[in-house]
Design a protein around this motif. Structure first.
Motif, PDB file in Angstrom:
ATOM      1  N   GLY A  24     -59.588 -62.391  46.950  1.00 49.28           N
ATOM      2  CA  GLY A  24     -59.329 -62.522  45.520  1.00 49.28           C
ATOM      3  C   GLY A  24     -60.454 -62.010  44.639  1.00 49.28           C
ATOM      4  N   ILE A  25     -61.486 -61.445  45.260  1.00 46.19           N
ATOM      5  CA  ILE A  25     -62.603 -60.872  44.505  1.00 46.19           C
ATOM      6  C   ILE A  25     -62.656 -59.373  44.792  1.00 46.19           C
ATOM      7  N   ARG A  26     -62.724 -58.580  43.728  1.00 41.88           N
ATOM      8  CA  ARG A  26     -62.917 -57.133  43.868  1.00 41.88           C
ATOM      9  C   ARG A  26     -64.342 -56.809  43.454  1.00 41.88           C
ATOM     10  N   ALA A  27     -65.033 -56.095  44.297  1.00 44.23           N
ATOM     11  CA  ALA A  27     -66.401 -55.681  43.993  1.00 44.23           C
ATOM     12  C   ALA A  27     -66.449 -54.163  43.921  1.00 44.23           C
ATOM     13  N   THR A  28     -67.013 -53.651  42.845  1.00 43.20           N
ATOM     14  CA  THR A  28     -67.198 -52.213  42.677  1.00 43.20           C
ATOM     15  C   THR A  28     -68.694 -51.957  42.631  1.00 43.20           C
ATOM     16  N   ILE A  29     -69.153 -51.106  43.528  1.00 37.68           N
ATOM     17  CA  ILE A  29     -70.585 -50.837  43.609  1.00 37.68           C
ATOM     18  C   ILE A  29     -70.830 -49.345  43.453  1.00 37.68           C
ATOM     19  N   SER A  30     -71.883 -49.014  42.734  1.00 33.99           N
ATOM     20  CA  SER A  30     -72.249 -47.607  42.554  1.00 33.99           C
ATOM     21  C   SER A  30     -73.768 -47.490  42.545  1.00 33.99           C
ATOM     22  N   GLN A  31     -74.232 -46.331  42.965  1.00 36.91           N
ATOM     23  CA  GLN A  31     -75.675 -46.099  42.976  1.00 36.91           C
ATOM     24  C   GLN A  31     -76.119 -45.705  41.582  1.00 36.91           C
ATOM     25  N   ARG A  32     -77.236 -46.268  41.158  1.00 35.75           N
ATOM     26  CA  ARG A  32     -77.806 -45.941  39.852  1.00 35.75           C
ATOM     27  C   ARG A  32     -78.736 -44.753  40.020  1.00 35.75           C
ATOM     28  N   HIS A  33     -78.640 -43.827  39.102  1.00 38.05           N
ATOM     29  CA  HIS A  33     -79.492 -42.636  39.145  1.00 38.05           C
ATOM     30  C   HIS A  33     -80.454 -42.669  37.971  1.00 38.05           C
ATOM     31  N   GLY A  34     -81.644 -42.202  38.232  1.00 35.19           N
ATOM     32  CA  GLY A  34     -82.612 -42.092  37.149  1.00 35.19           C
ATOM     33  C   GLY A  34     -83.592 -43.189  37.065  1.00 35.19           C
TER      34      GLY A  34
END
Length: 86
Positions: free
Chosen positions: A76-86
């Motif tokens: 029931g939990i959606r996790a969206t992960i992305s790499q931070r640039h800069g």
């Protein structure tokens, strides 16, 4: 160490009520198993029943983005992960 952003969304108010009291601990424990650290304070927001949390953290360079995306927080939990640039 690479930095990542994590957005957490609940599929319904029921899951929010179930997980929200412990979501920070769950995130730190599950991602911590992959070596993640340096979690920023969680930003909490809500629009209607679309409760969401956002944080960022660092993880070791030998842990891939794909590996982090496979971390399960709970049904029931959606996790969206992305790499931070800069």
């Amino acid at each position: 160490m690479p930095k990542y952003s994590l957005d957490i969304h609940y599929n319904s108010p029921r899951y929010y009520e179930e997980y929200d009291p412990n979501v920070e601990s769950i995130v730190k424990d599950r991602f911590g198993e992959k070596g993640a650290s340096g979690f920023e304070p969680f930003d909490r927001s809500s629009e209607g029943f679309h409760y969401a949390h956002r944080t960022s953290f660092s993880a070791p360079a030998n842990v891939s983005l794909d590996e982090l995306r496979k971390v399960e927080l709970g049904y029931g939990i959606r996790a969206t992960i992305s790499q931070r640039h800069g």
